[in-house]
Enzyme design. Structure first.
Site, PDB file in Angstrom:
ATOM      1  CD  GLU A 100      10.369 -56.372  -8.184  1.00 25.05           C
ATOM      2  OE1 GLU A 100       9.175 -56.639  -7.986  1.00 25.05           O
ATOM      3  OE2 GLU A 100      11.208 -57.243  -8.488  1.00 25.05           O
ATOM      4  CD  GLU A 131      30.560 -45.311 -16.590  1.00 21.64           C
ATOM      5  OE1 GLU A 131      31.434 -44.750 -15.914  1.00 21.64           O
ATOM      6  OE2 GLU A 131      30.094 -46.426 -16.314  1.00 21.64           O
TER       7      GLU A 131
END
Length: 319
Positions: A100, A131
């Site tokens: 963004e 992960e």
């Protein structure tokens, strides 16, 4: 006699289960054990009540957040980057915040970066075991040629995710600023980072579903990290997004509205100013308020490191 369960239990499962049992974000709430029997409106009311507690939990950690932002802005002013690193929901939130920044603040995509364990495909589909690797995090950072001017934010609701911890440990070893954002107190991630930010939102509505309150808390903090850093870097004028990139019709209309709000100029003046500055909102405002031409506006903004107020103060007004 060894039970079938013990014989087939993966190595380390018992240790991991013991870790999870200590985490607030994983705690079971017996009072919600029959939530599936409630009607939809009552369930929604309970969930909404849960969500209301999140801003207060963030508010309790504002001094730590502010210190992390000041450190980040200082490094970015020297050319450093803001790099998020996380797995699963936490990684996706980092990628979202990073993506963004270009349209909102006209940053280059290389200035704010989101890393997710397992790579871009993990945004929509979990990558098995990604992960759990500190080494993968180090490799992902090495691919970016990390420098001491960069800031790396490890994001993990549990505060124990190896990928996030590995990113912070590797970055700290390179001299970069490190921030550990988690939702459990006394987390391994917070201890590994220079700035540990632990937003303790409590157990989730659905046991262990940290995309809920924990995810909301992380989103709020990431909003602060990027937005206030950009304010410190001069990417706004007051509360106006003067570095907005007009890449579509909505943003082009917003650009004209921002120039109008900042200057009070007529539509004709605004169109002329934007034409003289290749559509750059900040430059257009400076030509109007500072009474200078487009090239002079660009020179003044370069000299002021992009801070519009400083450029306005230096403008050689004729009146």
């Amino acid at each position: 006699m060894t039970s079938t369960t013990d014989a087939t239990t993966p190595d380390g499962y018992g240790e991991l289960r013991a870790q999870l049992d200590t985490l607030t974000t994983e705690a079971f709430r017996p009072e919600l054990a029959e939530i599936d029997r409630l009607d939809t409106l009552e369930t929604a009311r309970i969930m909404n009540g849960e969500d209301r507690s999140v801003p207060a939990a963030v508010g309790a950690r504002l001094p730590e957040i502010a210190a992390a932002i000041d450190g980040t802005a200082e490094r970015m002013a020297r050319g450093g980057r803001l790099i998020y690193a996380g797995a699963g929901t936490a990684g996706r939130l980092g990628v979202l915040d990073a993506s963004e920044c270009p349209p909102t603040f006209n940053t280059d995509p290389s200035e704010v970066i989101g890393l997710i364990a397992g790579g871009p495909s993990a945004m929509i589909k979990a990558v098995e075991g990604a992960e759990d690797s500190k080494e993968l995090a180090a490799a992902d950072l090495d691919a970016l040629d990390l420098t001491a001017d960069d800031t790396v934010v490890g994001i993990s609701a549990s505060g124990r995710t190896p990928y996030a911890i590995g990113a912070v440990e590797h970055a700290r070893g390179k001299g970069a600023l490190t921030i550990g954002l988690s939702c459990n107190a006394d987390s391994a991630l917070g201890a590994a980072a220079e700035h540990g930010i632990e937003i303790v939102v409590g157990p989730e509505l659905l046991t262990g579903s940290t995309r809920l309150k924990a995810g909301t808390a992380q989103k709020l903090v990431l909003n602060m990290l990027s937005t206030i850093t950009m304010i410190r870097l001069g990417k706004t004028y007051g509360n106006l997004m003067v570095d907005v990139r007009a890449s579509n019709e909505k943003l082009r209309a917003r650009s004209r509205r921002i120039v109008s709000l900042a200057t009070g100029a007529s539509d004709e003046e605004i169109e002329a100013a934007l034409a003289a500055t290749d559509g750059e909102v900040k430059n257009a405002i400076l030509t109007i308020l500072g009474q200078v031409d487009g090239p002079t506006a660009a020179t003044l903004l370069t000299a002021s490191d992009g801070h519009l107020r400083a450029a306005l103060a230096a403008a050689p007004r004729t009146t």
